[in-house]
Design a protein around this motif. Structure first.
Motif, PDB file in Angstrom:
ATOM      1  N   UNK A   1     -30.469 -33.844  15.430  1.00 57.87           N
ATOM      2  CA  UNK A   1     -29.432 -33.389  14.510  1.00 57.87           C
ATOM      3  C   UNK A   1     -29.501 -34.274  13.271  1.00 57.87           C
ATOM      4  N   UNK A   2     -29.812 -33.673  12.134  1.00 57.28           N
ATOM      5  CA  UNK A   2     -29.819 -34.403  10.872  1.00 57.28           C
ATOM      6  C   UNK A   2     -28.432 -34.278  10.265  1.00 57.28           C
ATOM      7  N   UNK A   3     -27.758 -35.402  10.077  1.00 54.92           N
ATOM      8  CA  UNK A   3     -26.389 -35.387   9.575  1.00 54.92           C
ATOM      9  C   UNK A   3     -26.316 -36.063   8.212  1.00 54.92           C
ATOM     10  N   UNK A   4     -25.112 -36.056   7.632  1.00 56.39           N
ATOM     11  CA  UNK A   4     -24.865 -36.654   6.317  1.00 56.39           C
ATOM     12  C   UNK A   4     -25.785 -36.080   5.246  1.00 56.39           C
ATOM     13  N   UNK A   5     -26.044 -34.777   5.334  1.00 64.07           N
ATOM     14  CA  UNK A   5     -26.884 -34.117   4.343  1.00 64.07           C
ATOM     15  C   UNK A   5     -26.011 -33.528   3.229  1.00 64.07           C
ATOM     16  N   UNK A   6     -26.639 -33.187   2.120  1.00 62.08           N
ATOM     17  CA  UNK A   6     -25.913 -32.574   1.009  1.00 62.08           C
ATOM     18  C   UNK A   6     -25.825 -31.068   1.233  1.00 62.08           C
ATOM     19  N   UNK A   7     -24.669 -30.502   0.880  1.00 58.21           N
ATOM     20  CA  UNK A   7     -24.482 -29.073   1.123  1.00 58.21           C
ATOM     21  C   UNK A   7     -25.336 -28.243   0.156  1.00 58.21           C
TER      22      UNK A   7
END
Length: 912
Positions: free
Chosen positions: A443-449
């Motif tokens: 799970x790749x988190x803290x990404x830009x929307x």
């Protein structure tokens, strides 16, 4: 020396008790050229008349030739013919280390002079006869001193010495059969010359012998060289095996040996010369089982037309084959089951109660039966078409505004078990990030929307990391959008609402898993029956699969051998074999096999790999992978100065990576030293020798191991708290790693030199630390000092060390900054030994032993370097003639001579 080339008086020394004496006059040689000659015509042969040359430097030759051109008058033609008239003269020589000859020294007699021969004329001058010249060539030796004088004795002769030429014979430098041989001076009837492989060539095998050839006494090379030099991968022999030429662009050569470069296979290419393999073109790949000379292929397209059939408590899925197999014949299918909380809602992998026939993965046909599903539950099934190059293509499971859940299938075929995955994801026009996972989902988190990310994944096995797979682009959701999933490129997805009876649920936890799947080392000595640990962690091998070839060393329990392991269905490979000698006790057998119980728990490219054990027959054996270059310390000493800083840092990075793996498994080594690091043919370093290692109990925030009273401790490599209190931690292993760094950068020098163990302990307590080795990059020495912090909590962790070394590797320019004398630690280790001087060394042998170059003592002495003063004008060419071909050894010897002050420089205080 050649008197024909002299344009002024020779001014040689003459001696006689009566007249006449040898007289220097101008004359003509056989070609009527003007030369300086000596002549004498004695009326009485009762007295000796001597003529002596100036000192002739021998320049490393052990035997020389003297060519004499002279005329002599026949006794019967002389007007003053006397019965003591002679038609011969004598040739002598006298050796000396200094030009100390005078009119009275040495004494004019056969001893101390050495007689070469009595020279007789073949042609005599008669009155009215033809003028003929005599040419005689004589050999003299052996010569051992700096130079020699020639002396001529006439006793009744009437003659003219027209010219004297002194020379020695040598075989010229030669390149043949991909081997280079230096210019060689024969010191006997046949002189052996040791050569080396040409650039981009090497000798195969674990213990290669250097090329050899023989130089004849006449200065001609004898026969063909004995050599096995072959061109390295990416190079082919050219110009009649005089050089190894890089493969041109678009061509490659996989291995060492004869044979030309080949054109790249289909769908692959090379972008540079000298390639050992061809890179797949975008969109094409090779499987882990493919060799580098096979064409690149593609993943298959999706299977077609899935048809589900529900029959009471089971589900049958059937489908059609994909339109495109990717150009491969290893097509298989896999079925993935995910249980969804609600239609369109998030899904999780199905629990273990779901069963498949014939299997869930590696399906050869196009039909599978599934049972064990829960009632009133929505399931998502994915049928995937796979081949050898498709497993690591990333697919999207779900996406949100700030996260991506990604999944990839595991390879069904591989030479090694997959240890870990590495994911690389890059935002457009921004830097890339890396993430490691022990499972095939992240799970790749803290990404830009609403942002696009390019993602690739690769697997790590015992053979190291493979190449990254195909790049796939995913996008996070904009504001207010619900999570969604994306259809897989190689599979077809459909959902099913089940109405089956609820099966009994079960869940399994791996015996050695903790938290997020981190494997923890288990001490085999904690087993009630240690044999159980051996059976659990080490694979039993049939003795018929092993062939012992030779003994290569001795271990604590018996011999260490090299052999071959051939397991049916697998490729034969070399192994190292430790044997347990006969007459052992039960305790010795348990202790011997405990190392296999330890090694069997490790799977890492920088940890020595256990192949298996043999306990069902005698002798009991432990089989590990074979490391061609042996122990790191002796390998570095043998190749002193032959590796660049970036190569040495690469070795250190491998060792640190292996220790990082061990520390993460809560394991302490206790005996980390260069002697316990093994090196293979590709210069990969692997941690070995787990005899002193023990498990770290996680009973506190700082796990320690307390050794038994009186246990042996390697003082020079051990942290001070481990010496003083017998407390061992991964931090004490970090201290030892700092010493290993110093060993590597000094090419195998002994830490703290010849200081006693007690002196080392005292020095460390006074905050003295080892100074940087010669030419050591400053950043590396600073990292050593960090490892040697007195407070163990202040030392870096192995993960920090790996990161620091990676930075240096990515920035090679930083390795050009070397530590200067007087810089570095605030308390450098004081050199308490006396400085070396020509007087303190005494002999050439003492000097060579002091700088660890004693292997060349015989070569120096045979070449006549018998005193320290004779080293004053030695050059690199002289060292080559002595057989010293390693550039590092040449540099060490020449710099030592300069530091000793022999070359008119002030003696220096140099650390050796």
């Amino acid at each position: 020396m050649n008197t024909k080339t002299e344009t002024s008086d020779l001014k040689w020394t003459t001696y006689s008790r009566s007249k006449p004496e040898w007289e220097e006059v101008s004359g003509l040689d056989e070609e009527n050229n003007s030369v300086r000659t000596y002549q004498i015509c004695q009326a009485d042969g009762s007295s000796s008349h001597w003529l002596r040359s100036k000192l002739i430097e021998r320049r490393g030759a052990s035997q020389v030739y003297v060519e004499l051109l002279f005329t002599m008058i026949e006794c019967s033609s002389r007007s003053t013919h006397h019965r003591s008239c002679k038609e011969t003269f004598n040739l002598y020589y006298y050796q000396s280390d200094t030009d100390d000859a005078t009119a009275t020294h040495p004494a004019w007699m056969e001893n101390p002079y050495t007689k070469v021969d009595t020279v007789a004329a073949d042609f005599l001058l008669r009155k009215g006869g033809e003028k003929k010249f005599n040419v005689k060539t004589l050999r003299l030796g052996p010569l051992t001193k700096r130079g020699f004088y020639l002396a001529f004795q006439a006793q009744g002769a009437c003659m003219a010495l027209l010219s004297v030429r002194v020379f020695f014979k040598k075989c010229p430098a030669l390149t043949r059969s991909l081997s280079v041989f230096p210019e060689t001076v024969p010191r006997s009837l046949v002189q052996e010359a040791v050569g080396q492989c040409v650039a981009n060539a090497a000798q195969p095998g674990p213990n290669p012998r250097p090329p050899k050839m023989f130089c004849g006494e006449d200065g001609q090379w004898v026969d063909q060289p004995t050599t096995t030099c072959t061109c390295l991968p990416g190079f082919e022999a050219s110009h009649g095996e005089l050089e190894c030429r890089a493969c041109p662009v678009g061509h490659f050569k996989m291995g060492s040996g004869p044979g030309p470069c080949s054109l790249c296979p289909d769908s692959s290419h090379t972008g540079e010369m000298g390639s050992a393999s061809c890179v797949c073109r975008p969109g094409f790949y090779r499987a882990p089982t493919d060799s580098p000379d096979t064409p690149c292929t593609r993943p298959p397209s999706s299977p077609r037309s899935p048809v589900p059939q529900v029959n009471d408590t089971s589900l049958t899925l059937e489908w059609s084959e994909p339109l495109d197999s990717g150009g491969r014949s290893d097509l298989t299918y896999s079925v993935e089951c995910r249980m969804c909380s609600a239609p369109g809602g998030p899904c999780m992998p199905c629990v273990d109660g779901v069963n498949y026939r014939p299997s869930q993965t590696g399906i050869q046909g196009r039909r599978v039966s599934i049972w064990g599903l829960r009632p009133h539950t929505t399931y998502s099934f994915t049928v995937m078409a796979l081949n050898g190059v498709s497993p690591l293509i990333v697919v999207l499971v779900t996406a949100t505004e700030s996260s991506l859940t990604l999944h990839w299938n595991t390879p069904t075929q591989s030479h090694y078990r997959i240890l870990q995955y590495q994911l690389r994801y890059c935002e457009k026009e921004n830097s890339c990030h890396f993430m490691e996972s022990n499972i095939n989902e992240v799970v790749l988190s803290d990404l830009r929307r609403a942002t696009q990310y390019e993602v690739q994944v690769r697997a790590r096995t015992l053979g190291g990391y493979g190449s990254f797979g195909q790049a796939v682009v995913f996008r996070t959701l904009p504001d207010g959008k619900k999570s969604c999933s994306q259809r897989r490129q190689f599979g077809v997805v459909f959902c099913l609402r089940s109405h089956f009876k609820d099966p009994e649920m079960s869940d399994k936890n791996g015996q050695y898993l903790m938290g997020q799947g981190v494997k923890v080392y288990i001490d085999p000595f904690t087993y009630e029956d240690p044999n159980e640990a051996v059976r659990e962690f080490a694979k039993e091998i049939d003795v018929s699969c092993v062939k012992i070839e030779e003994v290569i060393g001795a271990g604590e329990f018996g011999e260490v051998c090299r052999g071959r392991l051939r397991i049916p269905g697998k490729k034969e490979n070399y192994v190292a074999i430790k044997t347990l000698k006969g007459g052992y006790t039960d305790k010795q057998r348990r202790d011997f096999l405990s190392e296999a119980s330890i090694m069997g728990q490790f799977q890492h490219p920088n940890i020595i790999h256990l192949e298996g054990i043999i306990t069902a027959s005698c002798p009991v054996m432990i089989l590990t992978e074979f490391m061609e270059n042996g122990a790191l310390d002796s390998f570095l000493r043998l190749n002193d100065g032959q590796f660049t800083p970036i190569q040495l840092v690469g070795m250190l990075r491998g060792i640190a990576s292996g220790m990082k793996y061990l520390s993460e498994m809560s394991y302490v080594h206790r005996d980390l030293a260069a002697r316990n690091i093994l090196v293979n043919s590709n210069l990969v370093c692997k941690v070995s020798d787990f005899g002193l290692s023990r498990f770290l109990q996680e009973n506190s925030s700082d796990p320690t191991y307390t050794s038994s009273l009186g246990g042996k401790i390697p003082i020079r490599w051990t942290a001070p708290e481990a010496i003083a209190f017998r407390k061992f931690t991964s931090a004490s292993d970090v201290w030892s790693y700092g010493i290993v760094m110093w060993e590597v950068m000094s090419f195998g020098e002994r830490p703290y030199w010849d200081m006693s163990n007690q002196d080392v302990i005292n020095a460390i307590e006074q905050d003295y630390r080892l100074p940087p080795p010669p030419d050591c990059p400053t950043h590396l020495h600073q990292l050593m000092l960090d490892c040697w912090q007195k407070e163990r909590t202040a030392r870096p962790r192995f993960s920090n060390i790996v990161s620091a070394l990676d930075k240096l590797i990515r920035n090679p320019a930083s390795l050009k900054i070397t530590a200067q004398e007087g810089a570095g630690p605030s308390h450098p280790l004081l050199d308490q030994r006396s400085p070396l001087t020509p007087t303190s060394c005494g002999t050439v042998g003492d000097w060579l032993r002091a700088i660890k170059m004693e292997r060349y003592e015989e070569s120096f002495l045979q070449a006549g370097y018998t005193s320290m003063q004779l080293l004053a004008h030695i050059t690199t060419e002289d060292l080559l003639r002595l057989g010293i071909t390693l550039a590092g050894h040449q540099k060490k010897i020449l710099s030592s001579i300069e530091a000793l002050g022999i070359q008119n420089k002030t003696p220096g205080n140099v650390l050796y």
